[in-house]
Design an enzyme around this catalytic site. Sequence first.
Site, PDB file in Angstrom:
ATOM      1  N   HIS A 157      47.725  48.908  38.695  1.00  0.00           N
ATOM      2  CA  HIS A 157      47.316  47.548  39.022  1.00  0.00           C
ATOM      3  C   HIS A 157      46.971  46.744  37.759  1.00  0.00           C
ATOM      4  CE1 HIS A 157      46.383  44.246  41.530  1.00  0.00           C
ATOM      5  NE2 HIS A 157      45.284  44.037  40.863  1.00  0.00           N
ATOM      6  N   ASP A 202      46.168  43.303  45.961  1.00  0.00           N
ATOM      7  CA  ASP A 202      44.923  42.650  45.551  1.00  0.00           C
ATOM      8  C   ASP A 202      44.860  41.146  45.793  1.00  0.00           C
ATOM      9  OD1 ASP A 202      42.367  42.734  44.413  1.00  0.00           O
ATOM     10  OD2 ASP A 202      43.110  42.234  42.423  1.00  0.00           O
ATOM     11  N   HIS A 246      47.577  36.377  41.022  1.00  0.00           N
ATOM     12  CA  HIS A 246      46.407  36.291  41.895  1.00  0.00           C
ATOM     13  C   HIS A 246      45.050  36.185  41.189  1.00  0.00           C
ATOM     14  CE1 HIS A 246      46.850  40.814  41.710  1.00  0.00           C
ATOM     15  NE2 HIS A 246      45.555  40.694  41.488  1.00  0.00           N
ATOM     16  N   ASP A 265      46.617  43.561  36.154  1.00  0.00           N
ATOM     17  CA  ASP A 265      46.547  42.129  36.446  1.00  0.00           C
ATOM     18  C   ASP A 265      47.268  41.361  35.343  1.00  0.00           C
ATOM     19  OD1 ASP A 265      44.791  41.834  38.880  1.00  0.00           O
ATOM     20  OD2 ASP A 265      43.543  43.146  37.650  1.00  0.00           O
TER      21      ASP A 265
HETATM   22 ZN    ZN Z   1      44.207  42.184  40.783  1.00  0.00          ZN
END
Ligand code: ZN
Length: 988
Positions: free
Chosen positions: A261, A373, A577, A263
């Site tokens: 994950h 997420d 996001h 980001d």
């Molecule tokens: Zn995230």
Amino acid sequence: MHDDVHLTEGRVSRVLKERLWPAVHTIAAPVSVDWHELPGEPIPPTEGLALTYEKVEVGTDWGPAWGTTWFRITGTVPAEWAGRRVELVCDLGFDVNKPGFQCEGLVYTPDGEPIKSLNPRNQWVLVASEAVGGEEVELFLEAAANPVLLDYHPFLPTQEGDIRTSSPKKLYTTRRIELAVFEEDVFELCLDLEALHELQVELPEGPRKSHILQAIDDALDRVDLQQIAETAASARSALTGVLEATSHDSAHQIAAIGHAHIDSAWLWPVRETIRKVARTTSSMTELLGEDPDFRYGMSSAQQYAWLKEHRPEVYAKVKAAVAEGRFIPLGGMWVESDTTMPSGESLVRQFLYGQRFFESEFGIRCRGVWLPDSFGYSPALPQLMKRAGFEWFFTQKISWNQVNKFPHHTFEWEGIDGSRILSHFPPMDTYNSRLSGQEVAKASRQFRENRLATGSIAPVGWGDGGGGTTREMAGKARRLRDLEGSAQVSWRHPDDFFSEARAELAEPPVWVGELYLELHRATLTSQHLTKQGNRRCEHLLVEAELWSATAALRGLVDYPYDELDALWQQILLQQFHDILPGTSIAWVHREAAAQYARVAEAATALIERSLTALAGEGTVALRADGRSGAVTAAEPVAAVSVIEQDGAYVLDNGIVQVTVSAEGLITSALDLATGRDAIPAGAEANLLQLHQDFPNMWDAWDVDRFYRNRVTDLREVTSISVTPDGLVIERPISADSSTTQVLSLAPGSRVLDISQSTEWHETEKFLKVAFPLDVKAEQTLAETQFGYHRRPTHTNTSWEAAKFETSMHRWVLASEPGFGVALVNDSTYGFDVTRPSALTTEVRLSLLRAPRFPDPETDQGVQTHRYGLVIGASVAAATEAGAALNTPPRPVSGARSVEPLVTVSGEGLVVSSVKLAADRSGDLVVRVYESLGARTSGELRVSAAYATVSEVSLLEDSITAVTSQDRVVPLRLDAFEIRTLRFHRVEE
Ligand SMILES: [Zn+2]
């Protein structure tokens, strides 16, 4: 017999932590360390390796925030280590409790090949799997001093989130850099003990638990704490029996997938994500080499594209592992975007650019959408996913709900048009599993479909930039493959999990409508410039495609494929996001605003170039309608004059009549044809309201329900004046902040237009503008991608009560049979609805916030908004007014008017895109959708020659041939249906 569970548990915990784990690397040899400190921006590895290095001692402070320190590490493997596995152990000053939020490193060979990352929970690099003894070691380390922003006391305002304001203080101290022998028996003993201990904690009293506790004690009895390596194998043999006991037939099946994950930006800027991807993928390809069962999944075509550009050596390894089916591209999107705010065309492009990248680079398309997420999921997604060819959807975020527990883990999700897609939420409730006993037991216990289905997904690895899966997790998975008392864990491709889930669940439960996240509701408002930039740019790009396609098919310009692709990809990246939701550090939002300005300028230049080509050189005043694609003669339009009357102000165009009080508040908004007043008697609309807004946590993300309890109505007026542009109202917000509104009404329009400019210097405040409406609305309708949401206005159940702040795109409508009122906007996404009385409805637009974490200066300065009150509105009128506000006609001087390339007729049919095909064949692609929520028919006319027409997917693949006659295609669409047509070029 006497038994003391806690004594054994205390014993194993302490011995593991203080003795066994540290004994994995006991025999060590020193190395020489040289360094070169680089404050500021990173440099390419080739330049880093060529720097001049100076000697430094381990224990020296390094790294001002955001700086990079290059280390050169040299040494010799001692001769007596021949035959042993030798590793470089590096502790850069890590805090193991914060795996994703601090310093990290990437280790290179002297010829610049990245080997593996160093992270708080991953502090080693292989030197020799079987040393000869005496070999010379030379390694380079690119260490990034990313500051800790989410500290032990989280959410405190900090200036470290931008290189322009961060302090020069050095943040880290190297603790250990040396060569060491890797003691495999000790490592395996640690994992045996940890897996068994964590398992027994979750087991009920009974023989299995007791057997494990006894075996743990037996094993620990065999460990000589002064000679751990020498006694580890014997200790392990005491555990063989309990580790070999196999699981029962009904054990829950966990499909594990390695995960990180990453980001795309958050508490670090985009440039750091590029390095995070390189670090993580280096480590993951290394682990794939070490463990033949392991599989790793990574989403976001953008992250692969970065790797290809910036670390081609790692990309080559990734590509090879993808070909083997073990490094798994996931999600089929450009980034893991927000799905609530991007326009329909933006989401289509997330899929189009994502899947095209995976197809061209790896020859595959992803079969599922992977969004663990994002902050809530639009009900337009099921149709978009289906029409882009996806078979499944995955997230875990809805487990973060503040109030209501989602009733399913594997289910079909139904969107506004009725499309359904098989979906799964991992019952482990995390996208950063380490396969702990607690997580594994939770998955098996919580799984809502236990009656009919057997399995769930576990994304395994340190996420949020933390480096991914570790060899400890891989070792844990080996032990949990078939272990009595535990769920069974195996590394699986998520596609296989979904195929089995579909086979098991003949009739999965169905969830209809949006997946609303009962948290992070303020992400619809925080960082206004980011929201505004997104809205403007996505409309400008659609307009640029329309005019470019029109001009290109008429032979006037070359279609700007490269420019449009690059501009779209920039906008898609910023829909990530944590960017579009406004939850990144100041640095990220500063860069986002600059990118939006650049994209808007470039898109406008493309529009003007095509319009000049189409309309010719000349001085005739023309008006280019960026929605219809027509250029017509311009008629001068002035706002209707404002009349002062009995201390109030009246705007009247014969269709609607609006009365504004001396306080600048709307007291009446009459639809003159029906006599209906949009504003209840005695009520006042356009009332700005300022709330205190200090949530319990996650400042930029959250607004908590209690914010409503404290409100200031902004009634004070500094000045109110009639001007040719409309009624200008200036009012203070506080001692530091003020706002100016211009209220105007165009001839022939039902929309009272409000242009607002605000000097915003508030701290932890929320600015709303309220419109009490004389409408008994059971529901509000709010635009989403290719259609609208229906949401009840009551709070009968906890599900509705939790939706105290909800999303819209360009409009929200409150209506009762025969009359409705809409609010349209050009750059806001959040609103709330209440029922002041049984017969009225109040809608408030969310304008500005001022959270102080992670950007302590969020939204400070001048902010602009445009919104409007549509008096006497239907869905069609709201849709039209919302589109008109966001794509206003542009004045052009030229020589001639221009016929549109594409026209559509039929109630509710809207053209959302006119472009040339992504494959650059020259084919024309046109997308239409049904906007009213009703079945409809109509026709589409194209004023260009073409060979044949086919209906295509959102990825522009042909599905079926379509018949057309005289360049007219008949259309029949269901409610909210999206159709994409491809007009094949006539071969020359
Ligand atoms: Zn995230």
